[in-house]
Design an enzyme around this catalytic site. Structure first.
Site, PDB file in Angstrom:
ATOM      1  N   ASN A 157      -6.245 -56.179 -54.964  1.00  0.00           N
ATOM      2  CA  ASN A 157      -5.913 -56.248 -56.391  1.00  0.00           C
ATOM      3  C   ASN A 157      -5.956 -57.696 -56.900  1.00  0.00           C
ATOM      4  O   ASN A 157      -5.772 -58.647 -56.150  1.00  0.00           O
ATOM      5  CB  ASN A 157      -4.517 -55.658 -56.630  1.00  0.00           C
ATOM      6  CG  ASN A 157      -4.467 -54.155 -56.349  1.00  0.00           C
ATOM      7  OD1 ASN A 157      -3.650 -53.671 -55.615  1.00  0.00           O
ATOM      8  ND2 ASN A 157      -5.403 -53.413 -56.954  1.00  0.00           N
ATOM      9  N   SER A 180      -1.298 -42.158 -60.526  1.00  0.00           N
ATOM     10  CA  SER A 180      -2.040 -43.348 -60.923  1.00  0.00           C
ATOM     11  C   SER A 180      -3.003 -43.022 -62.055  1.00  0.00           C
ATOM     12  O   SER A 180      -3.506 -41.904 -62.157  1.00  0.00           O
ATOM     13  CB  SER A 180      -2.832 -43.848 -59.711  1.00  0.00           C
ATOM     14  OG  SER A 180      -3.828 -44.741 -60.110  1.00  0.00           O
ATOM     15  N   ASN A 223       2.473 -50.785 -44.586  1.00  0.00           N
ATOM     16  CA  ASN A 223       2.027 -51.742 -45.612  1.00  0.00           C
ATOM     17  C   ASN A 223       3.241 -52.386 -46.275  1.00  0.00           C
ATOM     18  O   ASN A 223       3.289 -52.588 -47.484  1.00  0.00           O
ATOM     19  CB  ASN A 223       1.160 -51.039 -46.669  1.00  0.00           C
ATOM     20  CG  ASN A 223       0.365 -52.046 -47.506  1.00  0.00           C
ATOM     21  OD1 ASN A 223       0.103 -53.174 -47.073  1.00  0.00           O
ATOM     22  ND2 ASN A 223       0.025 -51.662 -48.720  1.00  0.00           N
ATOM     23  N   ASN A 256      -1.640 -50.768 -64.320  1.00  0.00           N
ATOM     24  CA  ASN A 256      -1.811 -51.820 -63.312  1.00  0.00           C
ATOM     25  C   ASN A 256      -0.529 -52.620 -63.077  1.00  0.00           C
ATOM     26  O   ASN A 256      -0.267 -53.572 -63.806  1.00  0.00           O
ATOM     27  CB  ASN A 256      -2.958 -52.745 -63.730  1.00  0.00           C
ATOM     28  CG  ASN A 256      -4.298 -52.093 -63.485  1.00  0.00           C
ATOM     29  OD1 ASN A 256      -4.635 -51.093 -64.122  1.00  0.00           O
ATOM     30  ND2 ASN A 256      -5.059 -52.629 -62.542  1.00  0.00           N
ATOM     31  N   LYS A 264      -4.660 -38.675 -55.369  1.00  0.00           N
ATOM     32  CA  LYS A 264      -3.606 -38.545 -56.383  1.00  0.00           C
ATOM     33  C   LYS A 264      -3.873 -37.317 -57.259  1.00  0.00           C
ATOM     34  O   LYS A 264      -2.958 -36.580 -57.629  1.00  0.00           O
ATOM     35  CB  LYS A 264      -3.546 -39.810 -57.240  1.00  0.00           C
ATOM     36  CG  LYS A 264      -3.072 -41.056 -56.475  1.00  0.00           C
ATOM     37  CD  LYS A 264      -1.658 -40.874 -55.963  1.00  0.00           C
ATOM     38  CE  LYS A 264      -1.145 -42.104 -55.248  1.00  0.00           C
ATOM     39  NZ  LYS A 264       0.220 -41.930 -54.730  1.00  0.00           N
ATOM     40  N   VAL A 289     -14.880 -62.856 -60.104  1.00  0.00           N
ATOM     41  CA  VAL A 289     -14.670 -61.977 -61.261  1.00  0.00           C
ATOM     42  C   VAL A 289     -15.772 -60.919 -61.210  1.00  0.00           C
ATOM     43  O   VAL A 289     -16.957 -61.240 -61.360  1.00  0.00           O
ATOM     44  CB  VAL A 289     -14.723 -62.775 -62.576  1.00  0.00           C
ATOM     45  CG1 VAL A 289     -14.662 -61.826 -63.781  1.00  0.00           C
ATOM     46  CG2 VAL A 289     -13.575 -63.782 -62.614  1.00  0.00           C
ATOM     47  N   TYR A 304      -8.961 -42.587 -52.943  1.00  0.00           N
ATOM     48  CA  TYR A 304      -7.573 -42.909 -53.342  1.00  0.00           C
ATOM     49  C   TYR A 304      -7.227 -42.146 -54.620  1.00  0.00           C
ATOM     50  O   TYR A 304      -6.255 -41.391 -54.658  1.00  0.00           O
ATOM     51  CB  TYR A 304      -7.390 -44.418 -53.563  1.00  0.00           C
ATOM     52  CG  TYR A 304      -6.170 -44.722 -54.373  1.00  0.00           C
ATOM     53  CD1 TYR A 304      -6.258 -45.020 -55.728  1.00  0.00           C
ATOM     54  CD2 TYR A 304      -4.905 -44.652 -53.799  1.00  0.00           C
ATOM     55  CE1 TYR A 304      -5.123 -45.246 -56.485  1.00  0.00           C
ATOM     56  CE2 TYR A 304      -3.768 -44.877 -54.550  1.00  0.00           C
ATOM     57  CZ  TYR A 304      -3.891 -45.170 -55.900  1.00  0.00           C
ATOM     58  OH  TYR A 304      -2.764 -45.386 -56.653  1.00  0.00           O
ATOM     59  N   ASP A 322     -15.520 -49.551 -60.096  1.00  0.00           N
ATOM     60  CA  ASP A 322     -14.773 -50.118 -61.228  1.00  0.00           C
ATOM     61  C   ASP A 322     -15.226 -49.487 -62.540  1.00  0.00           C
ATOM     62  O   ASP A 322     -16.391 -49.091 -62.685  1.00  0.00           O
ATOM     63  CB  ASP A 322     -14.997 -51.633 -61.323  1.00  0.00           C
ATOM     64  CG  ASP A 322     -13.983 -52.395 -60.484  1.00  0.00           C
ATOM     65  OD1 ASP A 322     -13.067 -51.754 -59.949  1.00  0.00           O
ATOM     66  OD2 ASP A 322     -14.115 -53.614 -60.365  1.00  0.00           O
TER      67      ASP A 322
HETATM   68  C1  WQD Z   1      -8.172 -55.154 -61.962  1.00  0.00           C
HETATM   69  C2  WQD Z   1      -9.347 -55.820 -62.671  1.00  0.00           C
HETATM   70  C3  WQD Z   1     -11.397 -55.652 -61.440  1.00  0.00           C
HETATM   71  C4  WQD Z   1     -10.040 -58.087 -58.058  1.00  0.00           C
HETATM   72  C5  WQD Z   1      -6.376 -50.302 -58.787  1.00  0.00           C
HETATM   73  C6  WQD Z   1      -6.085 -48.841 -58.587  1.00  0.00           C
HETATM   74  C7  WQD Z   1      -4.849 -48.474 -59.335  1.00  0.00           C
HETATM   75  C8  WQD Z   1      -3.739 -49.349 -58.877  1.00  0.00           C
HETATM   76  C9  WQD Z   1      -4.088 -50.804 -59.157  1.00  0.00           C
HETATM   77  C10 WQD Z   1      -2.427 -48.528 -57.072  1.00  0.00           C
HETATM   78  C11 WQD Z   1     -10.631 -55.017 -62.599  1.00  0.00           C
HETATM   79  C12 WQD Z   1     -10.956 -57.103 -61.552  1.00  0.00           C
HETATM   80  C13 WQD Z   1     -10.103 -57.389 -59.253  1.00  0.00           C
HETATM   81  C14 WQD Z   1     -10.850 -59.241 -57.891  1.00  0.00           C
HETATM   82  C15 WQD Z   1     -11.728 -58.948 -60.108  1.00  0.00           C
HETATM   83  N1  WQD Z   1      -3.506 -49.167 -57.512  1.00  0.00           N
HETATM   84  N2  WQD Z   1     -10.924 -57.818 -60.252  1.00  0.00           N
HETATM   85  N3  WQD Z   1     -11.672 -59.633 -58.931  1.00  0.00           N
HETATM   86  O1  WQD Z   1      -8.972 -51.540 -59.697  1.00  0.00           O
HETATM   87  O2  WQD Z   1      -7.845 -51.706 -61.995  1.00  0.00           O
HETATM   88  O3  WQD Z   1      -6.681 -50.538 -60.143  1.00  0.00           O
HETATM   89  O4  WQD Z   1      -5.269 -51.069 -58.410  1.00  0.00           O
HETATM   90  O5  WQD Z   1      -1.490 -48.123 -57.665  1.00  0.00           O
HETATM   91  O6  WQD Z   1      -4.542 -47.128 -59.081  1.00  0.00           O
HETATM   92  O7  WQD Z   1      -7.166 -48.101 -59.115  1.00  0.00           O
HETATM   93  O8  WQD Z   1      -6.923 -52.999 -60.049  1.00  0.00           O
HETATM   94  O9  WQD Z   1      -6.379 -55.345 -59.539  1.00  0.00           O
HETATM   95  O10 WQD Z   1      -8.249 -54.222 -58.242  1.00  0.00           O
HETATM   96  O11 WQD Z   1      -8.601 -54.807 -60.643  1.00  0.00           O
HETATM   97  O12 WQD Z   1     -12.484 -59.325 -61.042  1.00  0.00           O
HETATM   98  O13 WQD Z   1     -10.847 -59.920 -56.819  1.00  0.00           O
HETATM   99  O14 WQD Z   1      -9.613 -57.061 -62.020  1.00  0.00           O
HETATM  100  O15 WQD Z   1     -12.816 -55.551 -61.601  1.00  0.00           O
HETATM  101  O16 WQD Z   1     -11.347 -55.210 -63.798  1.00  0.00           O
HETATM  102  P1  WQD Z   1      -7.742 -51.694 -60.509  1.00  0.00           P
HETATM  103  P2  WQD Z   1      -7.524 -54.380 -59.525  1.00  0.00           P
END
Ligand code: WQD
Length: 334
Positions: free
Chosen positions: A198, A123, A34, A178, A152, A216, A148, A295
């Site tokens: 993400n 995490s 990756n 994040n 951890k 969203v 995931y 989520d």
């Molecule tokens: C952030 C917010 C989504 C994508 C995960 C892992 C964490 C770390 C970071 C590794 C949330 C919203 C997201 C999209 C959206 N990973 N969202 N539309 O899930 O908080 O954390 O990634 O280190 O350990 O758990 O991150 O960026 O996916 O989401 O609305 O297309 O954005 O619902 O509220 P997350 P994310």
């Protein structure tokens, strides 16, 4: 000399640059599942020093033993893991093998070569659905909602048991919130394979025209504007947090320490979109979509302990994170 596993990845590469800037010698182990090999030369350019690279995965203990036999490793920073929440639900075996079994190989090799200083990339997902926010390190952990996060959690338990068995170990567990953004040079950043899971890389690809529209995921959470609230931290701040943790371990010589690495400030998805538009003058095309499985509504840190014990305070703003992420997106393949 510091062994950085997953050192060509998003957080690993930024941490290698900070290590080099702080006069450490760096050995990288990466399987490029990756990440990209050309990241090595960017790390060396930004860090001003050469690194030593080994290609492979920690599941192969022979490569670990070769690294320890060929180099005097003083400490290990372990980033090597798969990290896509959604993917982990579909591929639990791969996630537990790559995120947990590999750590068992690593600590066995470290013990064999009498290297007992370890910084582990954990995490905030280990908190599951937090019982309160902001989250402190003594908040309850568990109740994770995907393999995931559970991987951890398992490794944190393994490291606790390891330390109980031998208090000569010197371990820092860092719980990231994040991470977003990129190195200001535009040379390093978040470059996931395929469609980004993400939010930030998804936003930058929508603004680049590579993706149609940001979904969203839900606007009916119990938050000020109904969208998910997260603690976004600039990846360079996060990298600096690793240097501070390493320095803590060097001072303490032994112990097991757990720290949240976040800003303590939560922003909703709509606030992040607005901040990105203000910082870059780009319009983010988005629509409200159904919630995403797994989520949670709110997740942000109380960063007091890292400030008091590591002297770590995240300094970069949400605007910096948005600007640097957009700058990197426009520099990819240059
Ligand atoms: C952030 C917010 C989504 C994508 C995960 C892992 C964490 C770390 C970071 C590794 C949330 C919203 C997201 C999209 C959206 N990973 N969202 N539309 O899930 O908080 O954390 O990634 O280190 O350990 O758990 O991150 O960026 O996916 O989401 O609305 O297309 O954005 O619902 O509220 P997350 P994310």
């Amino acid at each position: 000399m510091i062994l950085v596993t997953g050192g060509c990845g998003y957080i690993g590469s930024h941490t290698c640059v900070e290590l080099l800037k702080n006069e450490y010698d760096v050995v990288i182990l990466d399987d490029f599942s990756n990440s990209q090999k050309e990241v090595v030369e960017k790390i060396e350019k930004l860090g001003g020093k050469k690194v030593k690279l080994y290609e492979g995965n920690m599941i192969d203990s022979s490569i670990l033993n070769r690294i320890f036999e060929e180099n005097r490793i003083d400490a290990v920073i372990d980033f090597a893991a798969y990290k896509a929440v959604g993917e982990s639900v579909i591929k639990p075996i791969e996630y537990y093998k790559n995120n947990v079994a590999t750590v068992l190989e690593l600590i066995e090799a470290m013990k064999k070569h009498n290297c007992k200083r370890l910084v582990f990339s954990s995490s905030a997902t280990v908190y599951g659905t937090p019982s309160y926010v902001p989250i402190t390190e003594d908040s309850k952990i568990g109740g994770t909602t995907n393999p995931y996060g559970t991987s951890k959690l398992f490794v944190e338990q393994i490291l606790n048991d390891l330390y109980k068995s031998d208090e000569e170990w010197d371990i820092a567990i860092l719980r990231y919130f994040n991470p977003i953004g990129a190195h200001e040079s535009g040379l390093l950043g978040e470059r996931p394979n395929g469609i980004p899971a993400n939010i930030m890389p998804y936003i930058t690809k929508v603004c680049k025209g590579e993706l149609e529209c940001l979904n969203v995921f839900g606007d009916d959470y119990d938050t000020p504007d109904g969208t998910g609230v997260r603690d976004y931290i600039h990846v360079v701040d996060l990298a600096i947090g690793h240097i501070k943790a390493l320095e803590k371990l060097e001072k303490e010589k032994k112990g097991l320490f757990v720290y949240n690495l976040g800003t303590g400030q939560g922003y909703s998805v709509l606030e992040l979109i607005k901040a990105f538009e203000c910082a870059t003058l780009k319009k983010v095309n988005y629509k409200i979509a159904p919630r995403r499985d797994g989520d949670i509504a709110e997740c942000y840190s109380d960063p007091t302990k890292a400030k008091e014990e590591l002297g770590f305070v995240a300094s970069k703003s949400l605007e910096d994170m948005c600007k640097d992420a957009w700058n990197f997106e426009n520099n990819i393949n240059k």
